[in-house]
Design a protein around this motif. Structure first.
Motif, PDB file in Angstrom:
ATOM      1  N   ARG A 207      -3.913   3.478  14.131  1.00  0.00           N
ATOM      2  CA  ARG A 207      -3.409   3.865  12.928  1.00  0.00           C
ATOM      3  C   ARG A 207      -3.523   2.490  12.037  1.00  0.00           C
TER       4      ARG A 207
ATOM      5  N   GLN B  68      -1.122  12.056  10.380  1.00  0.00           N
ATOM      6  CA  GLN B  68      -2.069  13.044  10.638  1.00  0.00           C
ATOM      7  C   GLN B  68      -2.009  13.088  12.303  1.00  0.00           C
TER       8      GLN B  68
ATOM      9  N   ASN C 184      -6.461   1.870  10.501  1.00  0.00           N
ATOM     10  CA  ASN C 184      -6.982   3.161   9.643  1.00  0.00           C
ATOM     11  C   ASN C 184      -5.816   3.901   9.190  1.00  0.00           C
ATOM     12  N   PRO C 185      -5.197   3.449   8.063  1.00  0.00           N
ATOM     13  CA  PRO C 185      -3.861   4.100   7.450  1.00  0.00           C
ATOM     14  C   PRO C 185      -4.288   5.190   6.945  1.00  0.00           C
ATOM     15  N   SER C 186      -5.390   5.885   6.851  1.00  0.00           N
ATOM     16  CA  SER C 186      -5.513   7.063   6.573  1.00  0.00           C
ATOM     17  C   SER C 186      -5.243   8.363   7.744  1.00  0.00           C
ATOM     18  N   LEU C 187      -4.929   7.927   8.921  1.00  0.00           N
ATOM     19  CA  LEU C 187      -4.441   8.690   9.948  1.00  0.00           C
ATOM     20  C   LEU C 187      -2.897   8.711   9.975  1.00  0.00           C
ATOM     21  N   ASN C 188      -2.310   8.023   9.104  1.00  0.00           N
ATOM     22  CA  ASN C 188      -0.877   8.076   8.950  1.00  0.00           C
ATOM     23  C   ASN C 188      -0.471   9.348   8.699  1.00  0.00           C
TER      24      ASN C 188
ATOM     25  N   HIS D  56      -7.183  14.328  15.214  1.00  0.00           N
ATOM     26  CA  HIS D  56      -8.311  13.134  15.214  1.00  0.00           C
ATOM     27  C   HIS D  56      -8.108  12.738  16.596  1.00  0.00           C
TER      28      HIS D  56
ATOM     29  N   SER E  65     -13.255   3.425  19.060  1.00  0.00           N
ATOM     30  CA  SER E  65     -13.179   3.091  17.561  1.00  0.00           C
ATOM     31  C   SER E  65     -13.411   1.485  17.558  1.00  0.00           C
TER      32      SER E  65
END
Length: 422
Positions: free
Chosen positions: A16, A25, A19-23, A68, A407
């Motif tokens: 995360r 999630q 890749n802040p979009s995973l916060n 994810h 990743s």
């Protein structure tokens, strides 16, 4: 007082971080060969996904909830761990790196610098979050074991904001009274079951047990645990890591391997990794164990496993020397007609590489190799791992473990560094 800082869901937090979009999630990180789950976000934990659960069992949940998935990126996690530990060292002098995501601090004498240790912990927590985007929880108490208990509450009590300090006898008593013996540091499933069978369900009840009974059933380590629950220090903060006793390299293959040349190649690469670890700590191995086995879960195919242990003529950390003996050991246990899941190497009887007694019959190590290896290491440190390698290590490495959802290595590979654009 002793503090324990623990990174929350560390592998997930590393993913995360870049890749802040995973916060917010659901995220899981898988073990070697993407076999089982080794890290879960809080969102996944709420779905009752267990630690160590085989990945194929959550396929339906993955599709329903959009989970994810990431393969273990040990290079990234090790780099981020080093960054977090370096931040700890800016605040406190005596830091014991307990694991990749945990560290103990000795706060003795820091009362004049940090009159309010809770404020100190919050400042440290916010600094780590700002600099690395890794959330941490901090527990503070008079002993290491109680610091573990405090950390457990820091993670689970929303009003604690990630920090919990147990300083008074009453605070400690209330914390132990509500804590199950299952959650105690060093109490595994078998010991927890034994305690409950004897009517001991909470940490407080365990701390009140008689010393003789505890030592009889839990040995001296269990008695130390009880003393620490009572507030008596038995485990100090160790700033110097203890010397290695052995080095093991044995990742499973991504695909089953049956031919001998491929096993040679894999084993030689494992020797290279083990040699790196020894040379970094200026150690040499005096003994070696080589083992291999098939996949025991495939009952329909033939099963075979074997190992060979022996003493090396001269303690060494040189790749050519170790490879020579490793291949001979593999030859002695290899059987054709089987599909192998793993070949492994254990180096033991470790000693400082500056104190080596040559064997009467074998003689001393080749002085040319002693000059060659440092040169190879310098080149690889500039050009990248294994850019210069021994031919026996090969290049294709079709046997390497599966990492389908790996990743990028954001902090260690030039090609993976994040680029910002105006």
């Amino acid at each position: 007082m002793i503090a324990l800082a623990d990174c929350n869901n560390f592998y997930v937090s590393c993913e995360r971080s870049f890749n802040p979009s995973l916060n917010g999630q659901p995220v899981v990180v898988l073990s070697n060969n993407d076999g089982s789950i080794v890290a879960r976000s809080n969102e996944v934990k709420k779905l009752n996904v267990g630690m160590g659960q085989p990945f194929f069992e959550i396929e339906r949940l993955r599709q329903e909830h959009g989970i994810h998935v990431f393969s273990s990126n040990y290079v990234l996690y090790g780099s981020m761990s080093a960054r977090v530990m370096a931040i700890f060292g800016r605040f406190v002098e005596d830091v014991e790196v307990y694991s990749i995501d945990e560290a103990f601090f000795d706060l003795n004498g820091y009362e004049s610098i940090y009159p309010d240790l809770t404020t100190f912990a919050h400042n440290l927590r916010s600094t780590v979050m700002q600099w690395t985007r890794i959330p941490i929880s901090i527990g503070i108490a008079p002993t290491k074991t109680l610091a573990k208990v405090a950390n457990w509450y820091a993670k689970r009590q929303p009003d604690a904001s990630g920090v919990c300090m147990l300083s008074t006898p009453e605070q400690i008593r209330q914390a132990l009274e509500q804590l199950s013996v299952d959650e105690l540091w060093g109490i595994g499933r078998r010991y927890a079951s034994f305690l409950k069978q004897n009517g001991i369900k909470t940490a407080l009840e365990f701390s009140q047990c008689h010393d003789v009974w505890v030592q009889k059933h839990f040995t001296i380590n269990g008695l130390r645990l009880v003393y620490e629950l009572r507030g008596e220090v038995c485990r100090t903060v160790e700033t110097q890591p203890s010397a290695r006793k052995s080095v093991c390299v044995a990742p499973s293959f991504g695909e089953l391997v049956g031919d001998r040349p491929t096993l040679y190649e894999a084993l030689t690469n494992y020797v290279a990794r083990a040699s790196e670890k020894l040379r970094k700590q200026r150690l040499a191995a005096g003994a070696m164990t080589v083992f291999l086995h098939t996949n025991r879960f495939r009952a329909a195919v033939g099963q075979y496993s074997n190992s060979r242990s022996f003493t090396l003529p001269v303690p060494t950390n040189l790749i050519p020397e170790l490879s020579h003996y490793a291949i001979k050991a593999l030859d002695s246990i290899y059987k054709s007609g089987y599909a192998y899941q793993k070949v492994g190497l254990i180096l033991s009887a470790l000693q400082p590489d500056t104190h080596q007694t040559p064997d009467v019959f074998e003689g001393e190590l080749d002085p040319r190799l002693l000059k060659l290896l440092p040169t190879v290491e310098r080149l690889n440190s500039k050009l990248g791992r294994d850019k210069v390698r021994f031919a026996a290590q090969g290049f294709n490495h079709l046997w390497k473990m599966k990492q389908r959802w790996l990743s990028p290595c954001y902090t260690t590979h030039w090609k993976d560094i994040i680029i910002t654009k105006n």
